[in-house]
Motif scaffolding. Structure first.
Motif, short mmCIF file in Angstrom:
data_model
loop_
_atom_site.label_atom_id
_atom_site.label_comp_id
_atom_site.label_asym_id
_atom_site.label_seq_id
_atom_site.Cartn_x
_atom_site.Cartn_y
_atom_site.Cartn_z
N VAL A 18 0.87 -1.18 0.00
CA VAL A 18 0.00 0.00 0.00
C VAL A 18 0.91 1.23 0.00
N ASP A 70 -11.23 2.40 -1.58
CA ASP A 70 -10.08 1.87 -2.31
C ASP A 70 -10.49 0.55 -2.94
N THR A 71 -9.89 0.23 -4.08
CA THR A 71 -10.17 -1.04 -4.74
C THR A 71 -9.31 -2.17 -4.19
N SER A 72 -8.27 -1.84 -3.44
CA SER A 72 -7.35 -2.84 -2.91
C SER A 72 -7.82 -3.35 -1.54
N ALA A 75 -5.37 -2.31 1.12
CA ALA A 75 -5.48 -0.90 1.51
C ALA A 75 -6.68 -0.69 2.42
N GLU A 96 -14.54 -0.88 0.47
CA GLU A 96 -13.86 -1.38 -0.72
C GLU A 96 -14.73 -1.07 -1.93
#
Length: 126
Positions: A18, A70-72, A75, A96
């Motif tokens: 990240v 966040d898409t991660s 993260a 997410e």
């Protein structure tokens, strides 16, 4: 796991997984806070990473509610840990999803410090 200082707060980080908050982004926080002017507001921190932008804004602007996205999955987990550690769970919601997609309703301000390096250079800048 690592630690990073950002705008007076200490964040848990995951270098190489990240993005780590950098002092250059503190200017973005200062501009965001000046735009808020102490008014109640809904702020979106898209591509939140560790959650640094949104958490510093939430800490400095008690009238703000912050949505951090966040898409991660890594993260999101890290940002949630930083929210917990800083005691801001009542005003910072981490989701997410892509950009504004997971946020219900309208927002007053969007902040972002999205990755800006080509993927082929990622290894050069941990």
């Amino acid at each position: 796991m690592g630690r990073a200082h950002f705008d007076g707060l200490v964040f848990v980080t995951q270098p190489g997984v990240v993005m780590t908050p950098r002092p250059a982004s503190e200017r973005l926080v200062a501009v965001a806070l000046s735009l808020l002017g102490g008014r109640p507001a809904v702020v979106a921190d898209v591509g939140t990473g560790s959650g640094a932008l949104g958490l510093v804004i939430a800490r400095a602007a008690p009238q703000a509610r912050v949505w951090a996205t966040d898409t991660s999955p890594a993260a999101v987990a890290l940002a949630r840990e930083n929210v917990r550690r800083l005691g801001l769970g009542g005003r910072v919601i981490v989701c997410e999803g892509d950009l504004l997609e997971p946020i219900p309703g309208c927002v007053d301000l969007v902040v972002a410090n999205l990755p800006y390096l080509p993927a082929r250079e990622r290894g050069l800048h941990p």
